[in-house]
Enzyme design. Structure first.
Site, short mmCIF file in Angstrom:
data_model
loop_
_atom_site.label_atom_id
_atom_site.label_comp_id
_atom_site.label_asym_id
_atom_site.label_seq_id
_atom_site.Cartn_x
_atom_site.Cartn_y
_atom_site.Cartn_z
NE ARG A 7 2.53 0.81 7.28
CZ ARG A 7 1.30 0.36 7.07
NH1 ARG A 7 0.63 -0.20 8.06
NH2 ARG A 7 0.73 0.47 5.88
CD GLN A 54 4.47 -10.12 -2.43
OE1 GLN A 54 3.89 -9.17 -2.96
NE2 GLN A 54 3.95 -10.80 -1.43
NE ARG A 60 -2.38 -17.35 -7.18
CZ ARG A 60 -2.11 -16.13 -7.62
NH1 ARG A 60 -1.17 -15.41 -7.05
NH2 ARG A 60 -2.75 -15.64 -8.66
NE ARG A 95 -4.29 -1.71 1.87
CZ ARG A 95 -4.43 -3.02 1.80
NH1 ARG A 95 -3.39 -3.79 2.02
NH2 ARG A 95 -5.59 -3.56 1.52
CG HIS A 96 3.98 2.16 2.48
ND1 HIS A 96 3.93 3.37 3.13
CD2 HIS A 96 3.67 1.21 3.40
CE1 HIS A 96 3.62 3.18 4.40
NE2 HIS A 96 3.45 1.88 4.60
NE ARG A 97 -1.36 3.33 -4.01
CZ ARG A 97 -2.22 3.09 -3.02
NH1 ARG A 97 -2.31 1.88 -2.52
NH2 ARG A 97 -2.97 4.05 -2.53
CD GLN A 117 1.11 -17.32 -2.23
OE1 GLN A 117 -0.07 -17.07 -2.53
NE2 GLN A 117 1.48 -17.51 -0.97
NE ARG A 118 -0.40 -16.24 -12.45
CZ ARG A 118 -0.30 -15.75 -13.69
NH1 ARG A 118 0.16 -14.51 -13.89
NH2 ARG A 118 -0.66 -16.49 -14.73
#
Length: 275
Positions: free
Chosen positions: A177, A95, A150, A86-88, A98-99
């Site tokens: 954070r 990342q 997944r 969400r920090h854009r 999982q595909r």
């Protein structure tokens, strides 16, 4: 899997880069002339640090975007990653997919929160995830693509990142954070990123604080209820306290120190001298 954060690379001499960015804005000298003066030691590291500190007090933030850090982050959960991305602005992510990554024999790494351990429920969590892993393996063996298998995987599943973030964005991440209201896992990652920056550029790393830190806002802007519950709330003021003080000052309601106040002060001094 334990959370790991490693600084992979960073701007060549971040302090120099930031100084040159600021000095370009506030000097008749060209960037080339500034660089030459740094190179022949007419401008010292101490002078650069002092100049940067004064500029940071003004809130002039755009030069901070010219300093960047690269991190490798591993052992974090998908629950964390959904917050992280969400920090854009001023940050780029790669990342683990999982595909394209298929967990062999249905074994996937995951995070067990300390609260689950303390509640004595880790065994039940482990047992459930073992069954999830078994079904995941059956699905893959049946020809179901990893991108569909997944769907079984929980938020606790670990993932990995390689990121590049500029210093302005890193400041913003730590503002939010490192706050005690942030989720524990994100606080851990932010604290580890700060620790890595402190190793290479402590002059900049010390500005990575929660927003109530003395180098940031300096006060808490969460609700007063949350501030009161914060374990460091006693040493960081809340914005409403500051507003009340200012309003009393504006109305002329602030009172000068009284004679009895000075008696207290002087008595304390006497105690210290007597020790």
């Amino acid at each position: 899997m334990a959370i790991q954060v490693t600084l992979l690379s960073h701007s060549d001499d971040p302090l120099r880069s930031l100084y040159m960015a600021y000095r370009t804005c506030y000097s008749q000298l060209t960037p080339q002339q500034v660089a030459k003066r740094i190179g022949d030691d007419r401008i010292t590291r101490e002078e650069m640090t002092q100049f940067i500190e004064e500029r940071l007090k003004t809130g002039h933030a755009s030069p901070l975007e010219q300093v960047s850090y690269e991190f490798g982050i591993s052992g974090v959960s998908r629950a964390f990653s959904h917050q992280f991305v969400r920090h854009r602005v001023g940050i780029s992510f790669e990342q683990q997919s999982q595909r394209y990554v298929t967990y062999k024999e249905g074994e996937f790494p995951y995070t067990v929160p300390e609260t689950v351990r303390k509640a004595g429920m880790q065994d039940r969590m482990d047992e459930l995830f073992d069954r999830v892993g078994e079904l995941y393996e059956e699905m893959v063996a049946a020809g179901i693509p990893a991108e569909d298998a997944r769907f079984l995987l929980p938020n606790a599943t670990n993932t990995n990142f390689k990121i590049t973030v500029n210093f302005q964005s890193l400041l913003h991440i730590c503002d939010l954070r490192l706050c005690t209201r942030a989720q524990w896992e994100f606080r851990k990652v932010a604290a580890l990123m700060r620790s890595e920056v402190m190793k290479v550029t402590p002059e900049l790393g010390r500005y990575l604080q929660p927003k109530c830190g003395e180098h940031r806002l300096g006060y808490c802007d969460e609700s007063e209820k949350d501030w009161a519950a914060c374990p460091i709330g006693r040493v960081r003021p809340h914005k409403e306290v500051l507003f009340r003080i200012y309003e009393a000052y504006r109305k002329g309601e602030t009172q000068p120190l009284r004679d009895q106040d000075w008696d207290v002060i002087e008595e304390k001094d006497l105690v210290i001298l007597g020790d």
